[in-house]
Design a protein around this motif. Sequence first.
Motif, PDB file in Angstrom:
ATOM      1  N   GLU A 265       0.288  -6.811   2.976  1.00  0.00           N
ATOM      2  CA  GLU A 265      -0.021  -5.583   2.249  1.00  0.00           C
ATOM      3  C   GLU A 265       0.443  -5.729   0.811  1.00  0.00           C
ATOM      4  O   GLU A 265       1.430  -6.406   0.536  1.00  0.00           O
ATOM      5  CB  GLU A 265       0.657  -4.380   2.918  1.00  0.00           C
ATOM      6  CG  GLU A 265       0.239  -3.039   2.342  1.00  0.00           C
ATOM      7  CD  GLU A 265       0.889  -1.862   3.069  1.00  0.00           C
ATOM      8  OE1 GLU A 265       0.819  -0.731   2.547  1.00  0.00           O
ATOM      9  OE2 GLU A 265       1.474  -2.093   4.153  1.00  0.00           O
ATOM     10  N   ARG A 266      -0.260  -5.084  -0.107  1.00  0.00           N
ATOM     11  CA  ARG A 266       0.089  -5.214  -1.518  1.00  0.00           C
ATOM     12  C   ARG A 266      -0.256  -3.932  -2.261  1.00  0.00           C
ATOM     13  O   ARG A 266      -1.318  -3.353  -2.084  1.00  0.00           O
ATOM     14  CB  ARG A 266      -0.688  -6.390  -2.131  1.00  0.00           C
ATOM     15  CG  ARG A 266      -0.666  -6.482  -3.645  1.00  0.00           C
ATOM     16  CD  ARG A 266       0.693  -6.927  -4.159  1.00  0.00           C
ATOM     17  NE  ARG A 266       0.794  -6.682  -5.583  1.00  0.00           N
ATOM     18  CZ  ARG A 266       0.390  -7.517  -6.545  1.00  0.00           C
ATOM     19  NH1 ARG A 266      -0.182  -8.660  -6.212  1.00  0.00           N
ATOM     20  NH2 ARG A 266       0.548  -7.213  -7.815  1.00  0.00           N
ATOM     21  N   THR A 267       0.676  -3.468  -3.106  1.00  0.00           N
ATOM     22  CA  THR A 267       0.420  -2.391  -4.060  1.00  0.00           C
ATOM     23  C   THR A 267       0.724  -2.937  -5.446  1.00  0.00           C
ATOM     24  O   THR A 267       1.047  -4.115  -5.612  1.00  0.00           O
ATOM     25  CB  THR A 267       1.298  -1.158  -3.773  1.00  0.00           C
ATOM     26  OG1 THR A 267       2.678  -1.491  -4.019  1.00  0.00           O
ATOM     27  CG2 THR A 267       1.139  -0.683  -2.327  1.00  0.00           C
ATOM     28  N   ASP A 268       0.646  -2.087  -6.464  1.00  0.00           N
ATOM     29  CA  ASP A 268       0.953  -2.547  -7.821  1.00  0.00           C
ATOM     30  C   ASP A 268       2.408  -2.979  -7.952  1.00  0.00           C
ATOM     31  O   ASP A 268       2.730  -3.896  -8.715  1.00  0.00           O
ATOM     32  CB  ASP A 268       0.668  -1.437  -8.842  1.00  0.00           C
ATOM     33  CG  ASP A 268      -0.812  -1.317  -9.131  1.00  0.00           C
ATOM     34  OD1 ASP A 268      -1.543  -2.270  -8.805  1.00  0.00           O
ATOM     35  OD2 ASP A 268      -1.243  -0.283  -9.664  1.00  0.00           O
ATOM     36  N   ARG A 269       3.299  -2.338  -7.204  1.00  0.00           N
ATOM     37  CA  ARG A 269       4.730  -2.562  -7.389  1.00  0.00           C
ATOM     38  C   ARG A 269       5.437  -3.215  -6.219  1.00  0.00           C
ATOM     39  O   ARG A 269       6.605  -3.591  -6.340  1.00  0.00           O
ATOM     40  CB  ARG A 269       5.432  -1.218  -7.688  1.00  0.00           C
ATOM     41  CG  ARG A 269       4.879  -0.476  -8.886  1.00  0.00           C
ATOM     42  CD  ARG A 269       5.321  -1.116 -10.172  1.00  0.00           C
ATOM     43  NE  ARG A 269       4.734  -0.472 -11.336  1.00  0.00           N
ATOM     44  CZ  ARG A 269       5.049  -0.753 -12.595  1.00  0.00           C
ATOM     45  NH1 ARG A 269       5.935  -1.706 -12.836  1.00  0.00           N
ATOM     46  NH2 ARG A 269       4.465  -0.138 -13.604  1.00  0.00           N
ATOM     47  N   GLU A 270       4.771  -3.343  -5.081  1.00  0.00           N
ATOM     48  CA  GLU A 270       5.430  -3.935  -3.915  1.00  0.00           C
ATOM     49  C   GLU A 270       4.465  -4.817  -3.132  1.00  0.00           C
ATOM     50  O   GLU A 270       3.244  -4.612  -3.173  1.00  0.00           O
ATOM     51  CB  GLU A 270       6.003  -2.840  -2.992  1.00  0.00           C
ATOM     52  CG  GLU A 270       7.220  -2.127  -3.553  1.00  0.00           C
ATOM     53  CD  GLU A 270       7.932  -1.287  -2.520  1.00  0.00           C
ATOM     54  OE1 GLU A 270       9.130  -1.009  -2.700  1.00  0.00           O
ATOM     55  OE2 GLU A 270       7.287  -0.898  -1.516  1.00  0.00           O
TER      56      GLU A 270
END
Length: 323
Positions: A265-270
């Motif tokens: 999983e990937r977001t902008d900050r993690e």
Amino acid sequence: MAKWDNMLSMLWMLRSGRKLTAAQIADSLEISVRTVYRYIDALCASGVPVVAESGHDGGIRILESFMETPLFFNSVELKALVDANKFAQAAGYPYTEELESALKKVENGLHEEQRHDLFRQTSSLDVISPARPPSVVPLLRDLERAAKDGRTIRIAYRKPNVKQADEREVDPYGLAYDRNEWYTVAFCHRSQAMRTFRVDRIARLEPTEARFVKPERFSASAYFRDQSEREREADGPLAVVRIAGEPDTLNAVCGHWHLRHYLTERTDREAWFQLDVPTMNKYLPMYLVTFGTAICIREPLELKRQIQKMAYGIAKLYEDDPD
């Protein structure tokens, strides 16, 4: 939707062979009946044989002679084709000339307004290509041809930091583009095992008379994934690794040649990864400590403590250094 997109959508509807009323087309495209007839006039002026028949069984259709004409694309599809060509050129794709020729045929079928709109949509995107030896493109063509024909080849291959190229015979199964480099996955006759060879390190290639049969449903990308899986230290237990940081830094972490296969999983900050604990303990502390304070390990606690211990050891080393 833009005018040309609506016209192309209407053309696709008519290519189905069914008769449609102006009201049906207007409802489907969410435009007025008057606009439908205006589009019909524009298509007829462009050479499309649109026929409008009145009466009980009437409707709008196109002549069967037009059914086998080339495909039409809307503006976003055309933009995607042109942009894909830019990425292909940057990657060193071996058939860019043929791709350019195909795109030119498509562009030649556009009206001036469409050409202008296409240029406006695609002129803001550029792909910076890395420098590549001029020999890579013909090598890629030869490798793909050998894989397609099932022909064994003889290559002179230069390993890293070795001046002398060594010869070997290989059965090329397929090509893969990974980390801005081209690779061929092949069965090496000398080692009697599957190997990957970086194409820019092939100094010479020549076909032989020998033939081979490629494994059914072989996939070069699947082979790369399998190799990464085999490099795990153990089958389990699995640990969830959560890393926080700036987007650019996380891009570097997630793009690591080995670690990227464990990204879940990937977001902008993690970013979240899942991998077995022995592999995590052996490889991640040394790798992640190189990012310093640019990243922060959120979990697991075990990994945080290992990096903390490693950082303390580094600090202690320089604290005791009299120089």
